[in-house]
Design an enzyme around this catalytic site. Structure first.
Site, PDB file in Angstrom:
ATOM      1  CG  HIS A  89      -1.667   1.298   1.400  1.00 37.03           C
ATOM      2  ND1 HIS A  89      -2.873   1.554   0.786  1.00 37.03           N
ATOM      3  CD2 HIS A  89      -1.370   2.420   2.122  1.00 37.03           C
ATOM      4  CE1 HIS A  89      -3.294   2.763   1.120  1.00 37.03           C
ATOM      5  NE2 HIS A  89      -2.397   3.309   1.922  1.00 37.03           N
ATOM      6  CD  GLU A  90       1.965   3.469   3.681  1.00 31.09           C
ATOM      7  OE1 GLU A  90       2.116   4.547   3.069  1.00 31.09           O
ATOM      8  OE2 GLU A  90       0.998   3.265   4.442  1.00 31.09           O
ATOM      9  CG  HIS A  93       0.564   6.380  -0.707  1.00 29.30           C
ATOM     10  ND1 HIS A  93      -0.615   6.917  -1.181  1.00 29.30           N
ATOM     11  CD2 HIS A  93       0.268   5.821   0.500  1.00 29.30           C
ATOM     12  CE1 HIS A  93      -1.590   6.682  -0.300  1.00 29.30           C
ATOM     13  NE2 HIS A  93      -1.077   6.017   0.718  1.00 29.30           N
ATOM     14  CG  HIS A  97       5.800  11.327  -5.638  1.00 29.90           C
ATOM     15  ND1 HIS A  97       6.653  11.564  -4.591  1.00 29.90           N
ATOM     16  CD2 HIS A  97       5.840  12.454  -6.393  1.00 29.90           C
ATOM     17  CE1 HIS A  97       7.162  12.771  -4.686  1.00 29.90           C
ATOM     18  NE2 HIS A  97       6.698  13.329  -5.781  1.00 29.90           N
TER      19      HIS A  97
END
Length: 223
Positions: A89-90, A93, A97
């Site tokens: 999940h991280e 991100h 980006h």
């Protein structure tokens, strides 16, 4: 407001329970959260993001300013379903980006403004409500405070598509690359689903609080 506080507590408790449950289920791949993160970054050809371990539980986050994926110690070294889900999940991100995902860019641009607004909003609202009883410009001050609080509410709603999209990217990658079994994927979906619900409750709670203060300010003026 009280209702959303209660619901928020229930969802938060449920989230902790889910992560505890899936942290007891080892992944068949034997990969740690850090390993999962590294593989996902490599698959997306992202080589300018660092993966670091941070203290605490459920403190995992991606920092777009210094391009770091911050994983709690249990997720960083853990070889279980929760670790795989959170790490991916991280990384989601980080992928956002890298590809210039619009909602993430908007949220990042609002961070410094919302930080200041959040610190000042309550002070300005209370000061305005008090001054409304004494001077005419107290209403304008109170409205300013409501506006500042509204920025925080807007930010919480902008966060929703960012979080859901990161989870969708994570789950799609885990499945596509066979990083987890079908059962482990189902557990990952369940864990991330409850994580997303905390953001939904927070956004609705913020909206309810904003409505309360707006009624106080505009209702107080009519009175």
């Amino acid at each position: 407001m009280i209702l959303f506080m209660i619901i928020g507590g229930i969802v938060s408790s449920r989230l902790k329970s889910k992560f505890k449950k899936y942290s007891k289920i080892p992944t068949t791949s034997g990969l740690s959260g850090r390993d999962i993160a590294l593989k996902m970054l490599e698959d997306h050809q992202i080589d300018n993001v660092k993966i670091i371990s941070v203290a605490g539980k459920l403190t995992d986050h991606y920092n777009p300013q210094d391009r770091t994926i911050n994983l709690s110690s249990d997720v960083y070294s853990g070889k279980h379903v929760s670790a795989a889900a959170v790490a991916a999940h991280e990384c989601g991100h980080a992928v956002q980006h890298a590809v210039g995902y619009d909602w993430l860019k908007l949220r990042s641009q609002l961070v410094p403004v919302v930080g200041i607004a959040s610190n000042l909003s309550m002070i300005v609202i209370i000061a305005g409500l008090v001054l409304m009883q004494m001077v005419s410009f107290g209403f304008e001050i109170a409205v300013l405070g409501v506006g500042l609080f509204g920025l925080g509410t807007l930010f919480s709603f902008i966060t929703l598509p960012v979080e859901y999209d990161a989870s969708n990217r994570a789950l799609a990658w885990l499945e596509r690359k066979n990083m987890v079994s079908k059962e482990e994927l189902a557990g990952s979906k369940d864990a991330l689903k409850w994580a997303a619900r905390t953001y939904v409750v927070a956004a609705l709670g913020s909206l309810a609080t904003l409505a309360y203060f707006a009624f106080q300010v505009f209702g107080g003026r009519r009175n």
